[in-house]
Design an enzyme around this catalytic site. Structure first.
Site, PDB file in Angstrom:
ATOM      1  N   SER A 194       0.861  -1.187  -0.024  1.00 17.73           N
ATOM      2  CA  SER A 194      -0.147  -0.062  -0.098  1.00 17.73           C
ATOM      3  C   SER A 194       0.845   1.325  -0.006  1.00 17.73           C
ATOM      4  CB  SER A 194      -0.778  -0.067   1.389  1.00 17.73           C
ATOM      5  OG  SER A 194      -0.198   0.042   2.466  1.00 17.73           O
ATOM      6  N   GLN A 196       1.657   4.341   1.850  1.00 19.97           N
ATOM      7  CA  GLN A 196       1.595   4.262   3.349  1.00 19.97           C
ATOM      8  C   GLN A 196       2.530   5.092   3.939  1.00 19.97           C
ATOM      9  OE1 GLN A 196       3.701   0.615   5.176  1.00 19.97           O
ATOM     10  NE2 GLN A 196       2.589  -0.030   3.507  1.00 19.97           N
ATOM     11  N   HIS A 198       4.191   5.888   8.168  1.00 18.72           N
ATOM     12  CA  HIS A 198       4.115   5.706   9.510  1.00 18.72           C
ATOM     13  C   HIS A 198       4.368   6.875  10.454  1.00 18.72           C
ATOM     14  CE1 HIS A 198       4.550   1.362   7.981  1.00 18.72           C
ATOM     15  NE2 HIS A 198       6.180   2.307   7.539  1.00 18.72           N
ATOM     16  N   LYS A 221       7.668   4.356  13.758  1.00 14.40           N
ATOM     17  CA  LYS A 221       8.305   3.171  13.015  1.00 14.40           C
ATOM     18  C   LYS A 221       9.110   3.423  11.851  1.00 14.40           C
ATOM     19  CE  LYS A 221       6.676  -1.058  10.738  1.00 14.40           C
ATOM     20  NZ  LYS A 221       5.249  -1.344   9.887  1.00 14.40           N
ATOM     21  N   GLU A 223      12.347   2.868   9.418  1.00  5.46           N
ATOM     22  CA  GLU A 223      12.634   1.531   8.985  1.00  5.46           C
ATOM     23  C   GLU A 223      13.546   1.700   8.046  1.00  5.46           C
ATOM     24  OE1 GLU A 223       8.796  -0.139   8.086  1.00  5.46           O
ATOM     25  OE2 GLU A 223       8.581   0.848   6.185  1.00  5.46           O
ATOM     26  N   HIS A 362       5.322   5.856   1.207  1.00  5.31           N
ATOM     27  CA  HIS A 362       6.336   4.980   0.473  1.00  5.31           C
ATOM     28  C   HIS A 362       5.525   3.834   0.280  1.00  5.31           C
ATOM     29  CE1 HIS A 362       6.765   3.846   4.859  1.00  5.31           C
ATOM     30  NE2 HIS A 362       6.793   2.675   4.473  1.00  5.31           N
ATOM     31  N   ARG A 381      -2.760   3.972   5.798  1.00  9.27           N
ATOM     32  CA  ARG A 381      -2.580   3.815   4.355  1.00  9.27           C
ATOM     33  C   ARG A 381      -3.663   4.706   3.550  1.00  9.27           C
ATOM     34  NH1 ARG A 381      -3.262  -1.043   7.465  1.00  9.27           N
ATOM     35  NH2 ARG A 381      -1.475  -2.475   7.157  1.00  9.27           N
ATOM     36  N   LYS A 387      -7.377  -2.686   2.411  1.00  6.27           N
ATOM     37  CA  LYS A 387      -7.615  -2.420   3.902  1.00  6.27           C
ATOM     38  C   LYS A 387      -8.070  -0.888   4.101  1.00  6.27           C
ATOM     39  CE  LYS A 387      -3.878  -5.592   5.059  1.00  6.27           C
ATOM     40  NZ  LYS A 387      -2.657  -5.895   5.946  1.00  6.27           N
TER      41      LYS A 387
END
Length: 513
Positions: A194, A196, A198, A221, A223, A362, A381, A387
């Site tokens: 997706s 999205q 964070h 989050k 990453e 991203h 998202r 979702k």
């Protein structure tokens, strides 16, 4: 003492030795005539029975503790745990016979019919997050364990629960919370994830408090994604505004999606950071809130353009039209497809590393990666997913700063050892060890915290304090704080190891909650 080959003292001498320690109030000699201490436990009836790391569970001891309500603690002195990772079967994962995750976890052959054969293998989680905690593999025992559940009350082998019983593995500063600050993963990407982002810590706390059923924890989050294959592609961060303005000159459907006013704002903002940020936000937010009917109306001419692009294709659009067609085949008329024009399209080679900071949009598109992040499962998202899409939160939270995608360039610590770390990343760093056949390597990955590792390929062994375990592809293990393992290589070995960076343990910089 039960360890084979260990130096053994007579019981009374051991009692004298333990009594001499200032931290010990009292010590007694066990009355049992076998190797258990079950009879002694029954006489003393303590509140807690703690096993040393080298001790094997004993059925008699389990029975007495269950009967008398004695709490059992494990792993005092444990230096290494063997883990079984948690497998996630998200829809975007690769088929079983193509997925590195199925290979690493020994699940390449379906055993339960065609439905199981078709199951996608998306993520392999190595950590203690409650949404997918690894489990601790039980030690091999020289005797049969009791079968009754009553004899082993509340003794989960989930890493999350095991760490609560053995917090000393985490080191002094992490033992109070008894949880890992990071989560290590492998991803196997068959179709796009997706669109999205964070949330930062403040927003994550707010979202978790208001909607805990959607946002599972209050942590941020950040990453990183380390490419395991040369076909890793992703969308990451917004393009430079002048590139987006050029894109709009060749894609009238995008102009229609953002609206003439927002398009004009982008053209007039070039050169001023504040104006560019405001113009990006206005244009992207307008586009993402378009109705499904409006999106379908613009998708048809866009697909026609993608199948027969203008010649020559401008550099700023190379690969983009092909990506539009691919995403349409995967998700149909989805608003997320128009995001490809706003975002950087990244191609990474093996060993290259992409960094997704908080609030940065991203989407992974293809390939296999090692991913590490702060221990969170919060995702906001906006498209390319069936979702829940939280468009209001997403459009408000994003970092609207155009520019190249952020990368982490590995530091070559020595031959065959690369460190992926960044000063902005508080909770984790990743070391990649590539060791030739016949070599040996000793290393302390973190003197103050634990490390989680997995073998990507090759074989060998890990030795800690004389205890040796064989390792091979898919082997996952956790090292206690301050442990120095010796790795011996039988066949060319690749190991990825995640731990907290040294600055995490400095009181002025540590922020993990």
């Amino acid at each position: 003492m039960r360890n084979p080959g260990a130096i053994s003292l007579p019981a009374r001498e051991r009692v004298k030795l333990v009594r001499s320690l200032q931290c010990v109030d009292a010590a007694v000699e066990a009355v049992d005539e076998d190797t258990s201490v079950a009879a002694t436990l029954r006489l003393l009836h303590p509140d807690v029975f703690a096993n040393g790391g080298g001790q094997k569970p004993n059925p008699k001891e389990y029975q007495v503790c269950a009967e008398l309500g004695i709490q059992m603690l494990d792993g005092l002195g444990v230096q290494m745990l063997s883990l079984t990772p948690y497998t996630q079967h998200y829809d975007w994962g690769k088929p079983r016979d193509q997925s590195i995750i199925a290979a690493l976890t020994g699940q390449q052959n379906a055993e339960h019919g065609p439905d199981e054969s078709a199951k996608p293998f998306a993520e392999m989680w190595m950590g203690d997050h409650p949404s997918g905690p690894s489990s601790v593999e039980s030690p091999k025992m020289p005797y049969a364990m009791p079968q009754s559940k009553d004899l082993e009350p509340n003794r989960s082998n989930s890493l999350k629960d095991v760490l609560k019983r053995t917090p000393s593995m985490l080191g002094e500063q992490l033992s109070a919370n008894a949880q890992l600050p990071f989560l290590l993963k492998v991803l196997s990407i068959h179709k796009a994830l997706s669109i999205q982002a964070h949330p930062d810590k403040a927003l994550a706390t707010k979202l978790h408090r208001e909607r805990p059923e959607v946002y599972k924890d209050p942590n941020h989050k950040p990453e990183i994604a380390i490419a395991l294959t040369d076909d890793f592609q992703a969308l990451c961060g917004f393009r430079r505004v002048h590139e987006l303005v050029e894109v709009m000159q060749h894609v009238p459907e995008l102009v229609a999606m953002v609206g003439e006013e927002a398009a004009k704002g982008l053209r007039e903002s070039a050169g001023c950071d504040a104006k560019e940020s405001a113009a990006l936000k206005a244009a992207y937010s307008t586009m993402m809130h378009r109705s499904d009917d409006f999106v379908r109306d613009q998708m048809a001419p866009l697909l026609a353009r993608a199948k027969d692009p203008p010649a020559p294709v401008p550099d700023v659009l190379k690969g983009t039209f092909e990506l539009v067609s691919t995403l349409y085949d995967q998700y149909g008329s989805d608003i997320g497809i128009f995001s490809v024009f706003f975002m950087n399209h990244v191609h990474m080679k093996v060993g290259e590393c992409l960094y997704m900071a908080q609030n940065v949009p991203h989407a992974y598109l293809s390939g296999d990666i090692v991913e590490c992040m702060a221990c969170s499962d919060n995702v906001v998202r906006g498209g390319l997913t069936p979702k829940y899409k939280d468009l209001e939160v997403l459009c408000e939270m994003l970092n609207y700063r155009g520019g190249p995608p952020a990368v982490v360039k590995p530091l070559e610590l020595e031959t065959g050892m690369r460190l992926y770390a960044d000063p902005d990343i508080e909770e984790f760093q990743v070391t990649h060890m590539h060791l030739p056949t016949g070599s040996r390597k000793r290393r302390i990955f973190s003197s103050e915290g634990p490390a989680v590792a997995f073998v990507c390929q090759g074989s060998g062994s890990v030795t800690i304090s004389g205890d040796t375990q064989e390792i091979g592809p898919g082997k996952v293990f956790m090292l206690a704080a301050g442990v120095e393992p010796e790795v011996t290589v039988s066949a060319e070995l690749d190991i990825f190891v995640a731990c907290c960076p040294p600055q995490y343990f400095k009181p002025t910089t540590r922020k993990f909650a």
